[in-house]
Design an enzyme around this catalytic site. Structure first.
Site, mmCIF file in Angstrom:
data_model
loop_
_atom_site.group_PDB
_atom_site.id
_atom_site.type_symbol
_atom_site.label_atom_id
_atom_site.label_comp_id
_atom_site.label_asym_id
_atom_site.label_seq_id
_atom_site.Cartn_x
_atom_site.Cartn_y
_atom_site.Cartn_z
ATOM 1 N N ALA A 231 2.678 6.089 -4.633
ATOM 2 C CA ALA A 231 2.806 7.449 -4.115
ATOM 3 C C ALA A 231 1.932 8.414 -4.908
ATOM 4 O O ALA A 231 1.456 8.103 -5.994
ATOM 5 C CB ALA A 231 4.260 7.892 -4.174
ATOM 6 N N GLY B 291 4.638 2.074 -5.603
ATOM 7 C CA GLY B 291 4.985 2.028 -4.191
ATOM 8 C C GLY B 291 4.200 0.975 -3.433
ATOM 9 O O GLY B 291 4.679 0.438 -2.434
ATOM 10 N N GLU C 50 6.062 -2.097 -3.832
ATOM 11 C CA GLU C 50 7.307 -1.978 -3.060
ATOM 12 C C GLU C 50 7.058 -2.236 -1.573
ATOM 13 O O GLU C 50 7.898 -2.825 -0.887
ATOM 14 C CB GLU C 50 7.937 -0.605 -3.299
ATOM 15 C CG GLU C 50 8.522 -0.479 -4.709
ATOM 16 C CD GLU C 50 9.107 0.888 -4.995
ATOM 17 O OE1 GLU C 50 10.325 0.973 -5.222
ATOM 18 O OE2 GLU C 50 8.348 1.870 -4.999
ATOM 19 N N GLU D 217 6.346 2.707 -12.973
ATOM 20 C CA GLU D 217 6.975 4.031 -12.943
ATOM 21 C C GLU D 217 7.628 4.424 -14.259
ATOM 22 O O GLU D 217 7.675 5.615 -14.602
ATOM 23 C CB GLU D 217 8.020 4.083 -11.819
ATOM 24 C CG GLU D 217 7.451 4.125 -10.417
ATOM 25 C CD GLU D 217 7.162 2.743 -9.844
ATOM 26 O OE1 GLU D 217 6.871 2.655 -8.644
ATOM 27 O OE2 GLU D 217 7.219 1.751 -10.609
#
Length: 683
Positions: A60, A99, A102, A122
């Site tokens: 992100a 992300g 993910e 993260e």
């Protein structure tokens, strides 16, 4: 951002959002729309998601964290991918991070090139994976691997990812799409396709042994002390075992929301952006020509010279290293080899890697052998006369266009440049010890340093894995200039009544790995000290005269046992008390708050002066220097960011209250005063 290619009944969904395929709002919308269309198309039986450019989805947009966003959310897109009745395959090249990974975890299968890396970084931003990563990763790779990957944020290479079950197959770097299509056709022969959220077999170990989480907490306690995000990561991973998937995701989201608002995460995100900003030089165009660097020369094979050499050898750049005498040259080469061998013994290099690096090293006793080097770095004794002599010699033998660099930590680069007929080629490259390990590189821009030379060394710094910060010329540049203020106050505090261990404790409680007196003992109090010229003019002189030279003699400011564990010294107290009395000091009680303010507030003031004088380009550059070179606690974001958070008015008030004790030459920075009066900030 998204295009599709049809290969019979296999649809390839291709993302292209340079430079890193960030999962922006527009990308999420386009990806979700493409997957929905593929699922609805009866001619499509399998879907492949891959990316153009340097790598798979990078995650992100960090700048958007904590801000309102429009649908679809990333978790919603991933859930839609996983819910597809048609198999979805992630085809990964380059990096699949945050992300991006993910998204891959939400796919039914994963294929990666052999050079790919996969990770959830993260935690390095004070966060945790917020799109189901803490719930899906343990279901694929099991608890030990998931705990390690998520709490460290370190990426794993593709071969390791295959071993632990994170990817299902590897592909050649140049054949990812055709191999992914072939894999998709194999998948179509299967009756069912695994949804990661439904898998539980890799959770069984933690179900049988829930105490493994507390054991893991104990194992990493020393490494993550002071950081909140690792514990939140563990709690989220525990939820994957204890709760149904949907409830685990809700727990993950709640923990993420709490972290994203925290001062720690704001500080860590500040450093993330600050390191990237530091690479930008405001008055040099991006298209400035670069000088090709094919061979590097180093003058001096001591600790610094050898460490500097390793940076270049490790990325395949040949190095010529020069010493005056054979014995120090042999010692230096042996140390380089020993350092590589030690790294290999820990599994981080192969023996072939060691031999490949050593084969690129050319030792010499003749400075003339540096004539074919494109970049020459002097790493000789920190003495201006010696360095000037080296630059005169280099000017005479270096080829036209070569960059001539000094590793000085505080001396006047312009004076060295003046010894040459090519001052535009002279630049400072202040490596930090150990030079092959420390990330920071202060790049010192002389008054006449050329734009091509500066742009070139900034690029070279990135190639060797350094975080480079540009500094102007002044005594000590950015880092050591500010350190001098702290050191001065530390010495004054122990004369006024504080004990060395009191001073050190205040800084270690703040988050530094060690205090100034511990650091002095580690480095050696006799650096630059000579018994024959010592006149007992400082506490250091008196300590060295009693052979208290630091850890190497088992006594310095502290006494040390056989394991080098420190303890307070009554002899040192007596030495300090006698010296203080001889200088007219009357001992007083100094509390911890005063120690903290006296040590740190003058540093902030000096940082403001550095900005006033244009020595640093921006306040965040100062933060990068202190985080990466001096052990300033990362969770505070660096000295200038910390000062902003504390309030510049608080800094000024503290400096004014202590001004009578700060020294006759102390002056409040006009920039600091102006920003305070305007209610401004540095960052």
């Amino acid at each position: 951002m998204i295009r599709t290619d049809r290969h019979g009944d296999v649809l390839v969904v291709i993302a292209d959002n340079p430079p890193v395929n960030a999962l922006s709002e527009a990308m999420r919308h386009a990806l979700g729309k493409a997957v929905t269309a593929a699922v609805a198309d009866p001619a499509v039986r399998a879907v492949i998601i891959r990316c153009d450019g340097r790598g798979f989805f990078a995650g992100a947009d960090i700048a958007s964290f904590g801000k309102p966003s429009s649908p679809p959310s990333l978790p919603a897109v991933i859930d839609a991918i996983e819910a597809s009745e048609k198999p979805v395959l992630a085809a990964i090249h380059g990096n699949a991070l945050g992300g991006g990974l993910e998204v891959a975890l939400g796919c039914h299968y994963r294929i990666a090139t052999t050079s790919a890396k996969l990770g959830l970084p993260e935690v390095k931003l004070g966060l945790l994976p917020g799109a189901g990563g803490t719930q899906r990763l343990p279901r694929l790779v099991g608890m030990p691997e998931a705990l390690s990957m998520i709490t460290t944020g370190e990426a794993v290479p593709a071969r390791r990812a295959l071993e632990i079950g994170l990817v299902d197959r590897l592909a050649g770097d140049d054949s990812l799409e055709p191999e992914a299509i072939a894999f998709a056709r194999e998948i179509l022969l299967l009756k069912e396709h695994p949804r990661t959220s439904k898998r539980t077999e890799r959770l069984a170990e933690a179900v049988r042994d829930p105490a493994l989480f507390d054991r893991f907490r104990h194992e990493i306690a020393g490494k993550v002390k002071g950081f909140a995000a690792p514990e939140a990561c563990i709690q989220a991973i525990e939820a994957a075992v204890k709760l149904p998937f949907a409830e685990g995701v809700a727990k993950e989201r709640a923990l993420f929301a709490s972290l994203v608002k925290s001062e720690q995460s704001r500080a860590l995100r500040h450093i993330f952006f600050a390191e990237r900003a530091a690479a930008k030089i405001e008055d040099i165009p991006r298209d400035t020509s670069r000088i090709p660097i094919a061979r590097v020369g180093i003058v001096g094979a001591g600790t610094m010279g050898g460490g500097i050499a390793m940076n270049f050898l490790s990325i395949g750049i040949p190095v010529t290293i020069v010493e005056r005498d054979q014995a120090p040259l042999d010692r230096g080469i042996a140390t380089i080899r020993r350092n590589y061998e030690r790294t290999a013994s820990r599994g981080r290099l192969t023996q072939n890697d060691v031999e490949r690096a050593m084969a690129l090293l050319r030792p010499s006793l003749a400075i003339e052998d540096l004539a074919d080097c494109d970049l020459v770095i002097e790493a000789v004794f920190e003495n201006m006369a010696v360095k000037k002599e080296v630059f005169r010699k280099l000017d005479a033998i270096a080829k036209p266009g070569a960059i001539l660099a000094s590793n000085t930590s505080r001396l006047d680069l312009n004076a060295m440049a003046a010894e040459t007929e090519r001052p535009e080629a002279v630049i400072g490259l202040h490596f930090f010890s150990p030079a092959n390990v420390m990330r920071l590189l202060e790049v010192v821009r002389g008054a006449k340093t050329g734009p091509s030379q500066l742009a070139t060394v900034m690029d070279v710094a990135k190639r060797i894995g350094k975080v480079a910060v540009v500094s102007g010329v002044c005594p000590g540049f950015i880092g050591n200039r500010m350190l001098a203020q702290r050191s001065k106050q530390a010495q004054m505090l122990i004369l006024e009544g504080a004990k060395p261990w009191d001073v050190d404790r205040v800084l270690t409680n703040f988050g530094f790995p060690m205090g100034p007196f511990q650091m002095s003992d580690l480095a050696g109090l006799d650096l630059g000290w000579r018994r024959e010229s010592s006149k007992g003019e400082s506490i250091r002189d008196l300590l060295c005269e009693r052979d208290r030279r630091g850890q190497k003699t088992s006594k310095g400011y502290y006494d040390y046992d056989e394991s080098r564990r420190p303890s307070p010294s009554s002899e040192v107290e007596e030495i300090i008390a006698g010296y203080a009395a001889s200088r007219g000091y009357r001992p007083r009680s100094v509390d911890e708050q005063e120690i903290l303010e006296r040590l740190l507030y003058p540093m902030i003031n000096e940082g403001a002066r550095i900005l006033e004088e244009g020595i640093a380009q921006r306040a965040s550059d100062i933060d990068v220097v202190w985080i990466n070179g001096y052990g300033w606690p990362t969770v505070t974001g660096g000295p200038m960011f910390w000062a902003d958070g504390l309030g510049l008015g608080t800094i000024v008030a503290g400096l004014k209250s202590h001004q009578a004790r700060l020294g006759a030459d102390f002056m409040l920075s006009p920039l600091l005063l102006r920003k305070t009066s305007e209610g401004g900030r540095f960052n």
